[in-house]
Design a protein around this motif. Structure first.
Motif, PDB file in Angstrom:
ATOM      1  N   SER A  87       0.726  -1.414   0.218  1.00  0.00           N
ATOM      2  CA  SER A  87       0.058   0.042   0.005  1.00  0.00           C
ATOM      3  C   SER A  87       0.742   1.191  -0.025  1.00  0.00           C
ATOM      4  CB  SER A  87      -0.842  -0.149   1.320  1.00  0.00           C
ATOM      5  OG  SER A  87      -1.655   1.244   1.314  1.00  0.00           O
ATOM      6  N   ARG A  88       0.385   2.290  -1.057  1.00  0.00           N
ATOM      7  CA  ARG A  88       1.106   3.362  -0.652  1.00  0.00           C
ATOM      8  C   ARG A  88       0.608   4.343   0.496  1.00  0.00           C
ATOM      9  NH1 ARG A  88       0.579   8.741  -0.954  1.00  0.00           N
ATOM     10  NH2 ARG A  88       2.229   9.961  -2.034  1.00  0.00           N
ATOM     11  N   HIS A  89       1.608   4.685   1.448  1.00  0.00           N
ATOM     12  CA  HIS A  89       1.233   5.692   2.732  1.00  0.00           C
ATOM     13  C   HIS A  89       2.143   6.495   2.995  1.00  0.00           C
ATOM     14  CE1 HIS A  89       1.075   5.431   7.287  1.00  0.00           C
ATOM     15  NE2 HIS A  89      -0.034   5.810   6.877  1.00  0.00           N
ATOM     16  N   ASP A  90       1.438   7.791   3.258  1.00  0.00           N
ATOM     17  CA  ASP A  90       2.319   8.726   3.624  1.00  0.00           C
ATOM     18  C   ASP A  90       2.266   8.895   5.245  1.00  0.00           C
ATOM     19  OD1 ASP A  90       3.728  11.385   4.441  1.00  0.00           O
ATOM     20  OD2 ASP A  90       2.478  12.360   2.624  1.00  0.00           O
ATOM     21  N   LEU A  91       3.467   8.798   5.844  1.00  0.00           N
ATOM     22  CA  LEU A  91       3.670   8.868   7.401  1.00  0.00           C
ATOM     23  C   LEU A  91       3.294  10.125   7.981  1.00  0.00           C
ATOM     24  CD1 LEU A  91       6.575   6.379   7.923  1.00  0.00           C
ATOM     25  CD2 LEU A  91       4.426   5.844   8.713  1.00  0.00           C
ATOM     26  N   THR A  92       3.413  11.272   7.255  1.00  0.00           N
ATOM     27  CA  THR A  92       3.188  12.416   7.737  1.00  0.00           C
ATOM     28  C   THR A  92       1.902  12.978   7.387  1.00  0.00           C
ATOM     29  OG1 THR A  92       3.839  13.414   5.564  1.00  0.00           O
ATOM     30  CG2 THR A  92       5.678  13.158   6.899  1.00  0.00           C
ATOM     31  N   ALA A  93       1.196  12.295   6.548  1.00  0.00           N
ATOM     32  CA  ALA A  93      -0.266  12.863   6.404  1.00  0.00           C
ATOM     33  C   ALA A  93      -1.452  11.850   6.588  1.00  0.00           C
ATOM     34  CB  ALA A  93      -0.258  13.468   4.918  1.00  0.00           C
ATOM     35  N   ASP A  94      -1.128  10.576   6.480  1.00  0.00           N
ATOM     36  CA  ASP A  94      -2.090   9.681   6.698  1.00  0.00           C
ATOM     37  C   ASP A  94      -2.301   9.005   7.752  1.00  0.00           C
ATOM     38  OD1 ASP A  94      -2.564  10.192   3.698  1.00  0.00           O
ATOM     39  OD2 ASP A  94      -1.178   8.649   3.108  1.00  0.00           O
ATOM     40  N   PRO A  95      -3.272   8.453   8.398  1.00  0.00           N
ATOM     41  CA  PRO A  95      -3.452   7.789   9.632  1.00  0.00           C
ATOM     42  C   PRO A  95      -2.874   6.413   9.531  1.00  0.00           C
ATOM     43  CG  PRO A  95      -5.520   7.724   8.509  1.00  0.00           C
ATOM     44  CD  PRO A  95      -4.705   8.795   7.650  1.00  0.00           C
ATOM     45  N   VAL A  96      -2.220   5.847  10.571  1.00  0.00           N
ATOM     46  CA  VAL A  96      -1.617   4.501  10.352  1.00  0.00           C
ATOM     47  C   VAL A  96      -2.806   3.501   9.834  1.00  0.00           C
ATOM     48  CG1 VAL A  96      -0.600   2.611  11.642  1.00  0.00           C
ATOM     49  CG2 VAL A  96      -0.201   4.750  12.355  1.00  0.00           C
ATOM     50  N   PRO A  97      -2.492   2.816   8.806  1.00  0.00           N
ATOM     51  CA  PRO A  97      -3.539   1.885   8.166  1.00  0.00           C
ATOM     52  C   PRO A  97      -3.846   0.814   9.105  1.00  0.00           C
ATOM     53  CG  PRO A  97      -1.627   1.584   7.019  1.00  0.00           C
ATOM     54  CD  PRO A  97      -1.201   2.865   7.946  1.00  0.00           C
ATOM     55  N   ASP A  98      -5.253   0.333   9.246  1.00  0.00           N
ATOM     56  CA  ASP A  98      -5.670  -0.687   9.733  1.00  0.00           C
ATOM     57  C   ASP A  98      -5.420  -1.231  11.115  1.00  0.00           C
ATOM     58  OD1 ASP A  98      -7.088  -0.828   7.075  1.00  0.00           O
ATOM     59  OD2 ASP A  98      -5.637  -2.289   6.317  1.00  0.00           O
TER      60      ASP A  98
END
Length: 262
Positions: A87-98
């Protein structure tokens, strides 16, 4: 505005960087994963997964009843057929997934992100009760890198290169080469218990993966080195020295810090 990452995954040498880092660090990381306990059937998040070598190991450790999610801001080097999710994930802007996760691991990631302490706290909050956070970082902010060199000029060139990267180029892009030494306190501040840090280092001779990183760095941040006063001839010599077994440098100190959610 986001600070630029010094070693972008879109760079031509990015795949080689991931291969070299895996060769240098996977044995250290795998030992740390073993210390996290029995992971069979567990949920594991690999944040900033790079080339995916650690995620592949987690697939083996968790078994068919577990789950491994490998995320990256730019996941282009993560194969989709290795048994883990991508999964693409931005640690600075996105919530921690799942959440929640039984294990969250990040290697050589947070040091490059200015919001590192806030992100660590969010990762800690995303753990299940009893879950483990494992953060691995290099402490590179120290002098006297060269243990042996073909001549004094080569030794000084490598030392100047190292000073320029850790004192100028990395900080200019938001990185903190000394962050590794603060992870332990940050985990305690995030409420984790049983926090423990192990430190590993070894020498890197020219031609080995660690020394070859010098050549990859020259390829990726060569413009910054030129702006700092390095000539093309000096950059060519640095690249040659990375393959010269007469050059031996001290590897960066790898701080592996674990903490558990109570």
């Amino acid at each position: 505005m986001r600070a630029a990452y010094s070693f972008d995954n879109d760079a031509p040498d990015a795949a080689l960087r991931h291969e070299l880092l895996a060769e240098i660090l996977d044995h250290v990381t795998f030992a740390g994963l073993g210390a996290a306990g029995d992971l069979r059937g567990r949920r594991c998040l690999e944040a900033g997964a790079g080339g995916g070598s650690v995620a592949r190991r987690l697939v083996t450790l968790t078994g068919p009843s577990g789950r491994v999610l490998a995320t990256d801001l730019n996941p282009r080097h993560l194969p989709h057929d290795q048994g883990y999710e991508v999964s693409r994930h931005d640690l600075t802007a996105d919530p921690v997934p799942d959440p929640p996760w039984d294990l969250i691991h990040a290697r050589l990631v947070l040091a490059h992100i200015p919001e590192r302490e806030q992100i660590l706290a969010r990762l800690a909050e995303a753990l299940a009760p009893g879950g483990v956070l494992l953060i691995e970082e290099w402490l590179s902010a120290y002098p006297h890198l060269v243990l042996s060199a073909p001549d004094a000029a080569a030794a000084e060139l490598v030392e100047r290169y190292h000073r320029t990267v850790v004192e100028r180029l990395l900080p200019a892009n938001g990185a903190d080469p000394a962050w590794a030494a603060r992870v332990h306190a940050a985990m305690i501040g995030a409420g984790l218990t049983g926090v423990r840090t192990t430190i590993h280092a070894e020498s890197w001779a020219g031609g080995t993966a660690g020394a070859r990183l010098i050549a990859v760095n020259v390829a990726q941040v060569g413009d910054g080195l030129r702006d700092a006063g390095f000539t093309d001839a000096e950059l060519e010599r640095l690249t040659a020295l990375a393959a010269d077994p007469r050059l031996v440098v001290r590897g960066h100190l790898t701080y592996s810090t674990t903490g558990r959610r109570g």
